[in-house]
Design a protein around this motif. Sequence first.
Motif, PDB file in Angstrom:
ATOM      1  N   ARG A  67       6.071   1.526   7.309  1.00 49.44           N
ATOM      2  CA  ARG A  67       7.134   0.630   7.754  1.00 49.44           C
ATOM      3  C   ARG A  67       8.237   0.431   6.714  1.00 49.44           C
ATOM      4  N   PHE A  68       7.950   0.748   5.449  1.00 51.56           N
ATOM      5  CA  PHE A  68       8.901   0.493   4.359  1.00 51.56           C
ATOM      6  C   PHE A  68       9.159   1.779   3.576  1.00 51.56           C
ATOM      7  N   GLU A  69      10.393   1.874   3.064  1.00 50.03           N
ATOM      8  CA  GLU A  69      10.714   2.999   2.175  1.00 50.03           C
ATOM      9  C   GLU A  69      11.697   2.524   1.105  1.00 50.03           C
TER      10      GLU A  69
ATOM     11  N   TYR B  64      14.157  -0.015   2.816  1.00 44.80           N
ATOM     12  CA  TYR B  64      14.389  -0.009   4.266  1.00 44.80           C
ATOM     13  C   TYR B  64      13.134  -0.526   4.941  1.00 44.80           C
ATOM     14  N   TRP B  65      13.301  -1.338   5.993  1.00 47.13           N
ATOM     15  CA  TRP B  65      12.169  -1.919   6.708  1.00 47.13           C
ATOM     16  C   TRP B  65      12.360  -1.748   8.202  1.00 47.13           C
ATOM     17  N   ASN B  66      11.413  -1.095   8.834  1.00 43.11           N
ATOM     18  CA  ASN B  66      11.410  -0.993  10.285  1.00 43.11           C
ATOM     19  C   ASN B  66      10.353  -1.965  10.806  1.00 43.11           C
TER      20      ASN B  66
ATOM     21  N   ILE C 229       0.856  -1.187   0.000  1.00 44.21           N
ATOM     22  CA  ILE C 229       0.000   0.000   0.000  1.00 44.21           C
ATOM     23  C   ILE C 229       0.894   1.240   0.000  1.00 44.21           C
ATOM     24  N   PRO C 230       0.955   1.991  -1.103  1.00 45.83           N
ATOM     25  CA  PRO C 230       1.743   3.232  -1.106  1.00 45.83           C
ATOM     26  C   PRO C 230       1.227   4.191  -0.037  1.00 45.83           C
ATOM     27  N   GLN C 231       2.140   4.895   0.600  1.00 43.79           N
ATOM     28  CA  GLN C 231       1.783   5.764   1.710  1.00 43.79           C
ATOM     29  C   GLN C 231       2.655   7.012   1.668  1.00 43.79           C
ATOM     30  N   PRO C 232       2.078   8.207   1.873  1.00 42.69           N
ATOM     31  CA  PRO C 232       2.935   9.393   1.989  1.00 42.69           C
ATOM     32  C   PRO C 232       3.955   9.184   3.098  1.00 42.69           C
ATOM     33  N   CYS C 233       5.176   9.623   2.877  1.00 48.77           N
ATOM     34  CA  CYS C 233       6.226   9.393   3.869  1.00 48.77           C
ATOM     35  C   CYS C 233       5.987  10.172   5.161  1.00 48.77           C
TER      36      CYS C 233
END
Length: 281
Positions: free
Chosen positions: A196-198, A264-266, A187-191
């Motif tokens: 959780r991912f970028e 990147y994954w948090n 699901i694309p999400q505004p930063c």
Amino acid sequence: MGRRFGAPAIVLMTVLLTGCGPSAGNTAGTPTSAPPPSPFVPAAGTCHATVEPIAPRNKYAPVDCAGKHRAETAYVGTFTGPDADRGTPPSADQDADKRAFQGCGPEATKYLGADWRGGLLTIQVVVPGADDWTAGSRWYRCDLVTVQMLDIEAVTTEHTGSLRGEFTHTSPLALGCFNQDKKEKWIPQPCTKPHRFEYVGIWSAPEDTYQTVADKPEPVMDHCRVVIAAYTGNAEFGRDAGVWFQFPPWKAWALGDHAVRCLYWNDERDETFSLKHRFRR
């Protein structure tokens, strides 16, 4: 840690003229035949309703880019040398088509204004039909196709508006921040919103088989951590960062797209800003 393996009308009418009596310039009375069809070349900057690997001249029907479409021709190249001397058009599993695909990449990037691999996009190489090849057509089309991300297969989507210069401004097609739902759908999400991912960039895998690289995820994660370090400007953070990565579809891999997309994954908490600015504020 996590990992993901993925990933992906001009109608020519030949009229034969015949007659019972002699025609002008044909005193022997032999029927005049039509000239052989001339080679046909499609145009760059045109949009198409469907994604197609082969485009016969008699089915060439560009559509208005302002309306819904699935493909856009960013570039039209020419097969040369042995590739042009073939008796039939190249197919997707042959070296000529692979060379065309690799030639398409820089042109697609130029057309978009930034690396095409950093977006919800794939490239479809399109070649002439058999009759057109026989008539002398030696072109190949580089069609940009929008896709769902980050799926194992490149599922195409409809798009409105031209992609020319798409990455010279903020674009919904550019990879950014993401979440995953319970079915692991991206699901694309505004930063600036919890995520959780970028997406952080590309690691170009070596010329090797898809499975050989996919079977060794640890080295891939290490390479992606180097990409994270470059993205953040912080080598220490990159060494320990959580990683998720995405392979291109295997068909694209066979054609030369070895770009592993690194994220990147948090896995502990949500982020609410881009990782790119964490160490540069």
